[in-house]
Design an enzyme around this catalytic site. Structure first.
Site, PDB file in Angstrom:
ATOM      1  N   GLU A  22       0.989 -31.248  -9.425  1.00  0.00           N
ATOM      2  CA  GLU A  22       1.352 -30.120 -10.275  1.00  0.00           C
ATOM      3  C   GLU A  22       2.517 -30.527 -11.170  1.00  0.00           C
ATOM      4  O   GLU A  22       3.297 -31.416 -10.826  1.00  0.00           O
ATOM      5  CB  GLU A  22       1.742 -28.901  -9.429  1.00  0.00           C
ATOM      6  CG  GLU A  22       0.592 -28.340  -8.597  1.00  0.00           C
ATOM      7  CD  GLU A  22       0.983 -27.077  -7.863  1.00  0.00           C
ATOM      8  OE1 GLU A  22       2.151 -26.652  -8.004  1.00  0.00           O
ATOM      9  OE2 GLU A  22       0.132 -26.503  -7.164  1.00  0.00           O
ATOM     10  N   HIS A  23       2.617 -29.866 -12.303  1.00  0.00           N
ATOM     11  CA  HIS A  23       3.695 -30.188 -13.238  1.00  0.00           C
ATOM     12  C   HIS A  23       5.039 -29.767 -12.650  1.00  0.00           C
ATOM     13  O   HIS A  23       5.154 -28.718 -12.008  1.00  0.00           O
ATOM     14  CB  HIS A  23       3.475 -29.481 -14.576  1.00  0.00           C
ATOM     15  CG  HIS A  23       2.281 -29.985 -15.334  1.00  0.00           C
ATOM     16  ND1 HIS A  23       2.270 -31.218 -15.947  1.00  0.00           N
ATOM     17  CD2 HIS A  23       1.067 -29.432 -15.568  1.00  0.00           C
ATOM     18  CE1 HIS A  23       1.097 -31.400 -16.537  1.00  0.00           C
ATOM     19  NE2 HIS A  23       0.346 -30.341 -16.313  1.00  0.00           N
ATOM     20  N   SER A  24       6.054 -30.587 -12.877  1.00  0.00           N
ATOM     21  CA  SER A  24       7.391 -30.238 -12.407  1.00  0.00           C
ATOM     22  C   SER A  24       7.893 -29.027 -13.201  1.00  0.00           C
ATOM     23  O   SER A  24       7.595 -28.883 -14.392  1.00  0.00           O
ATOM     24  CB  SER A  24       8.344 -31.419 -12.602  1.00  0.00           C
ATOM     25  OG  SER A  24       8.393 -31.795 -13.967  1.00  0.00           O
ATOM     26  N   ASP A  27       2.520 -34.936 -14.661  1.00  0.00           N
ATOM     27  CA  ASP A  27       3.251 -35.085 -15.928  1.00  0.00           C
ATOM     28  C   ASP A  27       2.897 -36.373 -16.654  1.00  0.00           C
ATOM     29  O   ASP A  27       3.230 -36.524 -17.835  1.00  0.00           O
ATOM     30  CB  ASP A  27       4.761 -35.050 -15.670  1.00  0.00           C
ATOM     31  CG  ASP A  27       5.209 -33.728 -15.066  1.00  0.00           C
ATOM     32  OD1 ASP A  27       4.683 -32.692 -15.494  1.00  0.00           O
ATOM     33  OD2 ASP A  27       6.060 -33.742 -14.170  1.00  0.00           O
TER      34      ASP A  27
END
Length: 459
Positions: A221-223, A232
């Protein structure tokens, strides 16, 4: 009658209160308070950089259970009789925990029900992949063994004789045409770069994992704002791969005497397709798909715009053949032959840097790069994204931006922010051009060792 505060009693109550309601990234915290007056427990996520504690739940005397997020590590804080108790506990998915709060001293959180091991599916997938690879190797070895090879050779002897006669007849009748087709096939296979195809396949695989939830694993998952995860990296990888493809494709077409005007038309048409498809994807789901509120930019739009800028410059400035350079400059000839392109790209990066750190955003300090909201103890709550978001609001308008950025959950931001905004296009151009430079290295140098050394120096 004295209250039973043993771990067994807590376990029964915790399971009854929480076990049936836990979802992904959730744990149950059972709190037993022996304090007569109500008080607040405050919460802060470790992912929330330079954020204050915020009130989480109000605790009254007795037993109560609460669901706490395990997506990021968190800290809990409560104060009693001028004593502050800070709890930094690694809550894990589907776990059940207990906390006794008394006036005597700060208590520790106890584990009632062990959390599930969320990495077992990954271990299982690795084992299956390894066994599948071993099985494939065994099948290939068996297929190439002497027994199978002899059987294949005997079964094809008759057809080989017929094919030889047919090939001889074709060669006699159309020798020139056959030679041209053979050369075309050879060129097609020679220009195919397997390593690039493998990298593209890996990137697409990660893209599918990320777009479909990634199994709820944090590294897929994206930070929220700071930090870097595998998710990312997918977009930069795509941009770099696109740049390599630009260099190889344009050089090949220029060598085949394709006019630059025709190449530019192809580049422009591809850009329009990417932008239009991205805009159409933004209307899926029936959410904010009206003309007054549709999100204009997105992943495909940024890739399309970056592709158009880099490919257009290369279309008009790339040389069909590599330059012959003598002296010391020959060691950097892949840079010397495209110095104009470098000047263009570095100028865009300089503009990005100046706008980011020198543009005065109303109500925000110069050079602010934070997510706003709780960041810096709420000092700049309305400065999400700094200059990048301000430029997007000025050019696109608030309603045409991304309304639910990834920082919203952790930092409690209220401002819209588009991660694929206008200003970020300038740095994406640099990523694509670095891919072009890698492609130029592949076209300039023939030896594998030389190519690897050059790529290591560049990247």
């Amino acid at each position: 009658m004295e209250r039973d505060t043993s771990l067994e009693a807590i376990s029964k109550l915790s399971n009854r209160s929480c076990a049936s309601t836990l979802m992904y990234d959730e744990a149950c915290l059972q709190i037993f308070s022996f304090i007569s007056s109500p008080f607040y427990i405050e919460y802060k996520s470790d992912e929330c950089y330079q954020c204050p504690f915020v009130p989480w739940v109000e605790i009254s005397e007795g037993e109560s259970s609460f669901i706490i997020s395990t997506k990021y590590r968190s800290q809990l804080l409560y104060s009693l009789n001028l004593t502050s108790c800070l709890l930094h506990f690694p809550f894990a998915d589907q776990g059940i925990y207990a906390l006794n709060i008394t006036n005597e001293t700060c208590s520790n959180i106890k584990t009632v029900l062990e959390p599930k091991d969320l990495y077992l599916p990954i271990v299982f997938a690795v084992i299956v992949g390894f066994l599948g690879g071993m099985l494939w190797k065994i099948l290939l070895y068996a297929w190439n063994s002497n027994l199978v090879s002899n059987w294949r050779r005997r079964s094809s002897e008759a057809s080989e004789v017929e094919n030889d006669i047919a090939r001889a007849a074709i060669a006699e009748d159309s020798n020139v045409l056959y030679s041209q087709e053979l050369q075309a096939v050879r060129r097609r296979f020679l220009t195919r770069i397997k390593s690039l195809d493998v990298f593209r396949g890996v990137t697409i695989s990660f893209m599918i994992l990320v777009n479909y939830g990634g199994g709820k694993y944090w590294f897929l998952e994206h930070s929220p704002w700071n930090g870097l995860t595998i998710a990312d990296l997918v977009f930069p990888w795509f941009a770099w791969i696109m740049g390599v493809s630009i260099a190889i494709s344009l050089r090949s077409q220029l060598r085949s005497s394709t006019t630059r005007r025709r190449l530019f038309c192809k580049v422009f048409r591809r850009f329009l397709w990417l932008f239009t498809i991205g805009l159409a994807l933004n209307t899926l789901g029936g959410y904010r798909n009206g003309l007054k509120e549709i999100r204009i930019l997105g992943v495909l739009q940024r890739l399309g715009l970056s592709y158009f800028m880099v490919a257009s410059v290369e279309t008009f400035l790339m040389k069909p053949q590599g330059m012959v350079i003598d002296g010391y400059l020959m060691y950097i000839r892949e840079v010397v032959e495209c110095w104009k392109q470098w000047f263009f790209v570095l100028s865009l990066v300089a503009c990005h840097t100046c706008l980011t750190f020198l543009l005065q955003v109303p109500g925000c300090p110069k050079g602010y790069l934070g997510p706003g909201g709780l960041h810096y103890h709420k000092m700049y709550s309305n400065c999400t994204g700094g200059a990048a978001a301000f430029i997007d609001r000025t050019i696109l308008g608030e309603d045409h931006m991304y309304q639910t950025p990834t920082c919203q959950e952790v930092y409690q931001t209220t401002m819209s922010f588009d991660p694929e905004g206008v200003l970020g296009i300038l740095t994406t151009v640099l990523l694509v051009f670095l891919g072009v430079q890698a492609g130029r290295v592949l076209l300039t140098y023939s030896g594998s060792v030389t190519r690897i050394l050059r790529l290591l120096v560049w990247f």
